[in-house]
Write an enzyme that holds these catalytic residues in place. Structure first.
Site, mmCIF file in Angstrom:
data_model
loop_
_atom_site.group_PDB
_atom_site.id
_atom_site.type_symbol
_atom_site.label_atom_id
_atom_site.label_comp_id
_atom_site.label_asym_id
_atom_site.label_seq_id
_atom_site.Cartn_x
_atom_site.Cartn_y
_atom_site.Cartn_z
ATOM 1 N N TRP A 79 0.832 -1.210 0.000
ATOM 2 C CA TRP A 79 0.000 0.000 0.000
ATOM 3 C C TRP A 79 0.869 1.264 0.000
ATOM 4 C CZ3 TRP A 79 -0.361 4.167 3.363
ATOM 5 C CH2 TRP A 79 -1.425 5.026 3.137
ATOM 6 N N HIS A 80 1.986 1.196 0.733
ATOM 7 C CA HIS A 80 2.801 2.401 0.862
ATOM 8 C C HIS A 80 3.505 2.798 -0.426
ATOM 9 C CE1 HIS A 80 2.135 2.035 5.191
ATOM 10 N NE2 HIS A 80 2.456 3.317 5.226
ATOM 11 N N GLY A 81 3.750 1.858 -1.295
ATOM 12 C CA GLY A 81 4.386 2.260 -2.551
ATOM 13 C C GLY A 81 4.801 1.100 -3.413
#
Lengths: 308, 471
Positions: free
Chosen positions: B323-325
């Site tokens: 989700w973060h990247g």
């Protein structure tokens, strides 16, 4: 709701009064400082009347021995270079100088990243040293060009002294400061810090192409306009790294177009990869600065740029 | 428009006044106004982005209705989630998957590479995508009734305080507030909101952006600095990212409060977490809650064998990393957290049954572990992360620490010191040394003025970007 609005308005009014008082007091204090960075800035903007002025970034500030130039050429010289700054600050400082007098010669140290390359859109860092001079002729419009909201932000006295107030208070009341330098020149003493260099690296790399910054270019042209009638010379001082000279193309074109001399010491074999003369990959140490100033004076004489 | 921008300081009072000009009984008009403002502010980033926001809104709105009204609930949910994830996939993950797939195919001798997509990622896409998927899951698991009113639902997803970088709100918290008649004006809430905005701004511009000057200098060219400087930079990076994100969240919640809304709490002093499990109860709470409800529980949660439970924990943090990247560094970061949580669960260290000395030691260990994991969070590639780790523990390098020049150093020390002191007080002595909530009006107002002055004289202006807005 009424109570809320009254309280918020009272708070804003209180803050506005304190802000104006703080701004006024700090303005007076900083004007009187004659040592450290603020003292040097006051000198440049209000006092100096030297024949030769050096502009540019930290590479100007630490490379041009102003006293040596004065002694060798028989004309007074002051180094007005500033760490981390380029054409935007230089233009502002030139405006303030021209308000008082016209220097005979301007030596401009070209640092492509600060003077015309695109580094992102945050130009606020270049305004830091101009904040205190916002009310001077032409300086306010530089702020508006960078960010039109600065017109409103600069109404705050506190904002005008943002980040500098603590330093100025310490200098003013305790007298503790960094060296003001010799005629603005601040040598980097000591030897090369080899940890700060990477072998095989080029200063500037054209593999992804160069992006020029139209905003900085615009200021470069404004600077040229304002220095008309003066002896303007662009200089690229030595670097430890080899430099990709493609990065200098725009300045070469400008020089050709306006018939301005460009003295380029990048890739000079005397300096490239020579640890003796450098403090790090891009800055000469005091020994290197003296050597470079000596070579520059020789080159200026050879090119007869001082025959007005 | 970010909250620490000058434009927002000008625009927000106008929004505030116009909002309260509409009488409370016209709830729908108030919502319409907020929806209009939310889209207007979102369009400022790039007008076409709003089409994606609107598309995700429409898909999830109709999917939720379909989940309630059809027999094929699971199929509707699956299709709805896949369609919702589609823009996120293309904008954020396509290039990553494409590059990695090509590299993998090249290894087995096949050369195939699709052209990359050079599209800018729509602002807040991860946040509103996850918020809408959370809503679909809530409807599927019957924790929330599908919203019939499209405008209410559209406002829930696009509500301007939280669209840029969260909090990822739960529908059960926000939708009832949008549907019910709100009081005309809540003085207590509005004042509370302004205090949050003030402290959030302090955290962002005085602490996060000031610390960033040191952190970015060192970490962007870490080869020029000693290992000890890199270590210090990572300790400070933890402070920076906390002040940046928690500051933003606080401002978002504060803006919501001044308009009479309660948004999800997002941070609870994570620096004082005594275990990594405890850290995730305090850090980005809205994402942890989302992951718990939408990934961990559907995988089986803890109602399964121990082994399955450990797998579920690990997978949940693997998703958190993704989700973060779109970068292996984030995946490694997520895996480190998942691994720590599993180890804590096995050894029983997720609880703290020690005295204050033991707890203090656990707090320090947890903080250092989190700082270490953030090496992967901060560095652009695994190679850089590996290189900086080896530099940090290289005994041949000098122990010198790069000290920032004046004025950064005193302002950094002051900002970080005040933040730690405030969090310490909030954590261990919440009823003592009250400043912003002191009974004395003079102390309260003096505190407000001092904080505002610190923002003006020590804040870093011109950096209008929040770290988490990039996710």
């Amino acid at each position: 709701m009424k109570k809320f609005i009254i309280r918020v308005s009272t708070f804003i009014l209180l803050v506005a009064i304190l802000d104006a008082l703080f701004g006024f007091a700090m303005g007076r204090i900083s004007e009187r400082i004659d040592i450290g960075g603020t003292g040097r800035d006051n000198n440049i903007c209000d006092k100096i009347t030297d024949d030769i002025i050096v502009f540019g970034s930290s590479r100007a500030e630490h490379h041009y021995n102003a006293q040596m130039i004065s002694d060798s050429l028989g004309q007074s010289c002051y180094n007005a270079g500033e760490d981390g700054c380029g054409i935007i600050l230089a233009y502002g400082r030139l405006l303030m100088l021209l308000d008082r007098y016209t220097p005979k010669t301007i030596l401009y140290e070209i640092t492509p990243s600060f003077d015309y390359l695109h580094e992102g859109k945050d130009y606020h860092k270049y305004l830091y040293k101009l904040k205190r001079h916002y009310d001077r002729n032409g300086i306010d419009s530089i702020f508006w060009d960078v960010d039109r909201t600065e017109r409103y932000k600069m109404q705050s006295g506190t904002y005008q002294h943002n980040s500098s107030f603590l330093q100025n208070l310490i200098v003013y009341f305790l007298g503790i400061s960094t060296d003001i330098g010799i005629k603005g020149y601040r040598p980097l003493n000591g030897e090369m810090d080899t940890m700060k260099i990477k072998s095989g690296k080029l200063a500037y790399d054209s593999s992804n192409g160069y992006r020029y910054d139209p905003f900085k270019m615009q200021y470069l042209h404004k600077f040229l306009q304002k220095s008309e009638g003066q002896n303007l010379i662009f200089v690229v001082s030595p670097m430890w790294y080899e430099m990709d000279t493609l990065v200098l193309e725009p300045i070469k074109e400008i020089c050709k177009e306006h018939d301005i001399p460009l003295i380029d010491f990048s890739n000079d074999p005397k300096y490239v990869h020579n640890n003796r003369y450098f403090k790090d990959g891009t800055h000469l140490n005091a020994i290197g600065a003296d050597e470079f100033t000596h070579d520059l004076i020789k080159e200026l004489r050879k090119q007869k740029v001082f025959q007005y | 428009m970010v909250f620490n921008s000058f434009n927002f300081i000008i625009v927000f009072p106008i929004i505030f006044i116009l909002y309260y000009v509409i009488p409370a009984k016209h709830r729908k008009s108030r919502n319409m106004f907020l929806l209009f403002v939310s889209y207007l502010l979102y369009i400022q980033w790039k007008p076409t982005y709003s089409l994606i926001l609107f598309g995700v809104t429409a898909i999830t709105y109709f999917t939720a209705l379909a989940i309630e009204n059809t027999k094929h609930k699971k199929l509707s949910l699956t299709i709805g989630i896949l369609l919702t994830l589609l823009p996120l996939f293309f904008f954020k993950y396509f290039n990553f998957i494409n590059d990695n797939l090509s590299s993998f195919l090249a290894v087995i001798g096949l050369n195939s590479h699709l052209p990359g997509l050079n599209w800018a990622i729509p602002v807040g896409i991860s946040f509103f995508t996850f918020q809408s998927i959370g809503y679909l899951c809530d409807v599927y698991y019957k924790r929330q009734v599908a919203e019939r009113d499209f405008l209410t639902y559209a406002l829930f997803l696009s509500f301007f305080p939280s669209i840029l970088a969260g909090p990822i709100n739960k529908a059960s918290l926000v939708i009832p507030q949008l549907k019910n008649l709100r009081p005309y004006f809540d003085y207590r809430k509005a004042v509370e909101g302004l205090k949050m905005i003030l402290w959030g701004m302090f955290m962002k511009v005085v602490v996060a952006d000031r610390v960033a000057l040191y952190v970015d200098t060192v970490l962007d060219s870490y080869m020029n600095y000693t290992g000890t400087s890199c270590m210090l930079a990572f300790l400070l990076y933890s402070i920076q990212i906390y002040a940046d994100f928690a500051g933003y969240s606080l401002m978002a919640i504060g803006v919501g409060k001044t308009l009479g809304f309660e948004l999800t709490e997002n941070f609870r002093r994570p620096c004082f977490a005594f275990s990594v499990s405890d850290f995730w109860r305090r850090w980005h709470i809205s994402l942890s809650t989302w992951l718990r409800y939408c990934v961990y529980f559907p995988l089986g949660g803890s109602r399964c064998s121990k082994l399955c439970n450990y797998r579920n924990i690990f997978l949940t943090f693997f998703v958190s990393g993704i989700w973060h990247g779109a970068n292996w560094t984030y995946i490694v970061w997520g895996c480190i957290h998942g691994f720590c949580l599993v180890v804590e669960k096995i050894t029983g260290q997720h609880k703290c049954e020690y005295g204050w000395v033991g707890k203090s030691i656990k707090i320090i260990i947890t903080f250092l572990l989190v700082c270490f994991s953030r090496i992967f969070f901060r560095m652009p590639s695994l190679a850089d992360a590996g290189s900086i780790i080896s530099r940090m523990f290289d005994p041949t390098l000098p122990l010198a620490i790069y000290i920032d020049k004046v004025p950064n150093l005193p302002f950094t020390v002051m900002g970080v010191g005040l933040l730690i002191l405030k969090d310490f007080r909030d954590e261990f002595m919440p009823d003592r040394f009250l400043l912003m909530n002191n009974k004395s009006c003079i102390i309260r107002w003096t505190t407000y003025v001092c904080v505002l002055f610190m923002i003006l004289v020590a804040g870093v202006f011109g950096s209008d970007q929040f770290i988490y807005a990039n996710f």
